[in-house]
Design a protein around this motif. Structure first.
Motif, PDB file in Angstrom:
ATOM      1  N   ARG A  59      -2.132  17.179   6.846  1.00 35.23           N
ATOM      2  CA  ARG A  59      -2.207  18.379   6.012  1.00 35.23           C
ATOM      3  C   ARG A  59      -0.963  18.559   5.145  1.00 35.23           C
ATOM      4  NH1 ARG A  59      -4.891  23.567   6.725  1.00 35.23           N
ATOM      5  NH2 ARG A  59      -3.719  25.159   5.625  1.00 35.23           N
ATOM      6  N   LEU A  60       0.215  18.290   5.701  1.00 35.73           N
ATOM      7  CA  LEU A  60       1.460  18.650   5.033  1.00 35.73           C
ATOM      8  C   LEU A  60       2.166  17.498   4.323  1.00 35.73           C
ATOM      9  CD1 LEU A  60       2.806  20.938   7.888  1.00 35.73           C
ATOM     10  CD2 LEU A  60       1.595  21.642   5.814  1.00 35.73           C
ATOM     11  N   ILE A  61       1.880  16.265   4.699  1.00 30.83           N
ATOM     12  CA  ILE A  61       2.543  15.113   4.074  1.00 30.83           C
ATOM     13  C   ILE A  61       1.550  14.235   3.324  1.00 30.83           C
ATOM     14  CG2 ILE A  61       4.038  13.112   4.433  1.00 30.83           C
ATOM     15  CD1 ILE A  61       4.942  14.440   7.063  1.00 30.83           C
ATOM     16  N   GLY A  62       0.394  14.016   3.930  1.00 33.46           N
ATOM     17  CA  GLY A  62      -0.624  13.167   3.301  1.00 33.46           C
ATOM     18  C   GLY A  62      -1.066  12.069   4.254  1.00 33.46           C
ATOM     19  N   THR A  63      -1.889  11.166   3.758  1.00 33.32           N
ATOM     20  CA  THR A  63      -2.418  10.089   4.586  1.00 33.32           C
ATOM     21  C   THR A  63      -2.146   8.732   3.954  1.00 33.32           C
ATOM     22  OG1 THR A  63      -4.599  10.191   3.539  1.00 33.32           O
ATOM     23  CG2 THR A  63      -4.273  11.527   5.525  1.00 33.32           C
ATOM     24  N   GLU A  64      -2.265   7.711   4.799  1.00 39.04           N
ATOM     25  CA  GLU A  64      -2.145   6.323   4.338  1.00 39.04           C
ATOM     26  C   GLU A  64      -3.150   5.492   5.117  1.00 39.04           C
ATOM     27  OE1 GLU A  64       1.772   4.877   5.309  1.00 39.04           O
ATOM     28  OE2 GLU A  64       1.575   5.432   7.412  1.00 39.04           O
ATOM     29  N   GLU A  65      -3.567   4.387   4.526  1.00 35.87           N
ATOM     30  CA  GLU A  65      -4.469   3.477   5.223  1.00 35.87           C
ATOM     31  C   GLU A  65      -3.647   2.364   5.844  1.00 35.87           C
ATOM     32  OE1 GLU A  65      -7.846   2.036   3.125  1.00 35.87           O
ATOM     33  OE2 GLU A  65      -8.749   4.024   3.015  1.00 35.87           O
ATOM     34  N   VAL A  66      -4.023   1.999   7.071  1.00 29.22           N
ATOM     35  CA  VAL A  66      -3.296   0.987   7.832  1.00 29.22           C
ATOM     36  C   VAL A  66      -4.265  -0.120   8.211  1.00 29.22           C
ATOM     37  CG1 VAL A  66      -1.944   0.576   9.916  1.00 29.22           C
ATOM     38  CG2 VAL A  66      -1.792   2.770   8.762  1.00 29.22           C
ATOM     39  N   ASP A  67      -3.846  -1.377   8.032  1.00 28.32           N
ATOM     40  CA  ASP A  67      -4.645  -2.516   8.464  1.00 28.32           C
ATOM     41  C   ASP A  67      -4.370  -2.777   9.937  1.00 28.32           C
ATOM     42  OD1 ASP A  67      -5.759  -3.057   5.936  1.00 28.32           O
ATOM     43  OD2 ASP A  67      -3.949  -4.132   5.335  1.00 28.32           O
ATOM     44  N   LEU A  68      -5.431  -2.864  10.736  1.00 21.83           N
ATOM     45  CA  LEU A  68      -5.296  -3.155  12.158  1.00 21.83           C
ATOM     46  C   LEU A  68      -5.458  -4.653  12.395  1.00 21.83           C
ATOM     47  CD1 LEU A  68      -7.372  -0.166  13.589  1.00 21.83           C
ATOM     48  CD2 LEU A  68      -4.891  -0.349  13.334  1.00 21.83           C
ATOM     49  N   PRO A  69      -4.934  -5.144  13.525  1.00 23.88           N
ATOM     50  CA  PRO A  69      -5.009  -6.587  13.792  1.00 23.88           C
ATOM     51  C   PRO A  69      -6.423  -7.160  13.814  1.00 23.88           C
ATOM     52  CG  PRO A  69      -3.447  -5.549  15.290  1.00 23.88           C
ATOM     53  CD  PRO A  69      -4.135  -4.445  14.532  1.00 23.88           C
ATOM     54  N   ASP A  70      -7.423  -6.337  14.132  1.00 26.56           N
ATOM     55  CA  ASP A  70      -8.804  -6.839  14.171  1.00 26.56           C
ATOM     56  C   ASP A  70      -9.461  -6.866  12.792  1.00 26.56           C
ATOM     57  OD1 ASP A  70      -9.381  -4.187  13.645  1.00 26.56           O
ATOM     58  OD2 ASP A  70     -10.526  -3.854  15.487  1.00 26.56           O
ATOM     59  N   GLY A  71      -8.687  -6.530  11.753  1.00 27.63           N
ATOM     60  CA  GLY A  71      -9.209  -6.579  10.392  1.00 27.63           C
ATOM     61  C   GLY A  71      -9.774  -5.271   9.880  1.00 27.63           C
ATOM     62  N   ILE A  81       0.837  10.286   7.242  1.00 26.65           N
ATOM     63  CA  ILE A  81       2.103   9.632   6.936  1.00 26.65           C
ATOM     64  C   ILE A  81       3.175  10.175   7.873  1.00 26.65           C
ATOM     65  CG2 ILE A  81       3.888   9.327   5.161  1.00 26.65           C
ATOM     66  CD1 ILE A  81       1.605   9.528   3.086  1.00 26.65           C
ATOM     67  N   SER A  82       3.979   9.300   8.416  1.00 24.29           N
ATOM     68  CA  SER A  82       4.983   9.673   9.406  1.00 24.29           C
ATOM     69  C   SER A  82       6.059  10.589   8.826  1.00 24.29           C
ATOM     70  CB  SER A  82       5.650   8.411   9.958  1.00 24.29           C
ATOM     71  OG  SER A  82       6.717   8.757  10.827  1.00 24.29           O
ATOM     72  N   THR A  83       6.517  11.518   9.643  1.00 27.20           N
ATOM     73  CA  THR A  83       7.614  12.399   9.239  1.00 27.20           C
ATOM     74  C   THR A  83       8.920  11.623   9.080  1.00 27.20           C
ATOM     75  OG1 THR A  83       8.085  12.963  11.542  1.00 27.20           O
ATOM     76  CG2 THR A  83       6.611  14.435  10.319  1.00 27.20           C
TER      77      THR A  83
END
Length: 131
Positions: A83-95, A102-104
């Motif tokens: 809510r306060l910083i935003g989001t990001e997409e992360v690739d996981l090891p299984d594809g 997003i981390s503080t």
């Protein structure tokens, strides 16, 4: 690969040089050349700010109800990041890919302080939390 070198002393500069000297050629040969960006260093959040964040999130977890349910602190932490910083997409090891808040840890002291003010306002005005 991500490495950060904060240049405060001659030793820090030597460590940067050693890292570059040991890695630039092999990375380039693998088709993954290193990129170097130089900028003014901004301190990350303070220990006191981090303690305050967790105290507020704990208060939210203990007091807030949404749709007749309460949620653990880690769930509120993720909700706050989104809510306060935003989001990001992360690739996981299984594809597969997943979206996460997003981390503080990406915030400097000033940005973290602003985010904390917004977190407190959200907690009090929308979640009914007493801080």
């Amino acid at each position: 690969m991500l490495r950060t070198f904060v240049l405060r002393t001659d030793g820090n500069a030597k460590a940067l040089w050693g890292f570059l000297k040991s890695n630039w050629a092999s990375c380039a040969q693998q088709g993954k050349p290193l990129a170097v960006t130089v900028s003014e260093h901004k301190s990350k959040r303070s220990v006191d700010q981090n303690k305050r964040l967790h105290a507020i999130l704990q208060a939210i977890a203990e007091q807030a109800w949404v749709g007749g349910k309460q949620y653990p602190m880690e769930t509120w932490k993720e909700a706050a990041r989104r809510r306060l910083i935003g989001t990001e997409e992360v690739d996981l090891p299984d594809g597969t890919r997943m979206e996460r808040g997003i981390s503080t840890t990406t915030l400097d002291v000033a940005a973290f302080s602003e985010m904390m003010d917004r977190l407190e306002a959200w907690a009090v005005t929308e979640l009914g939390v007493e801080l």
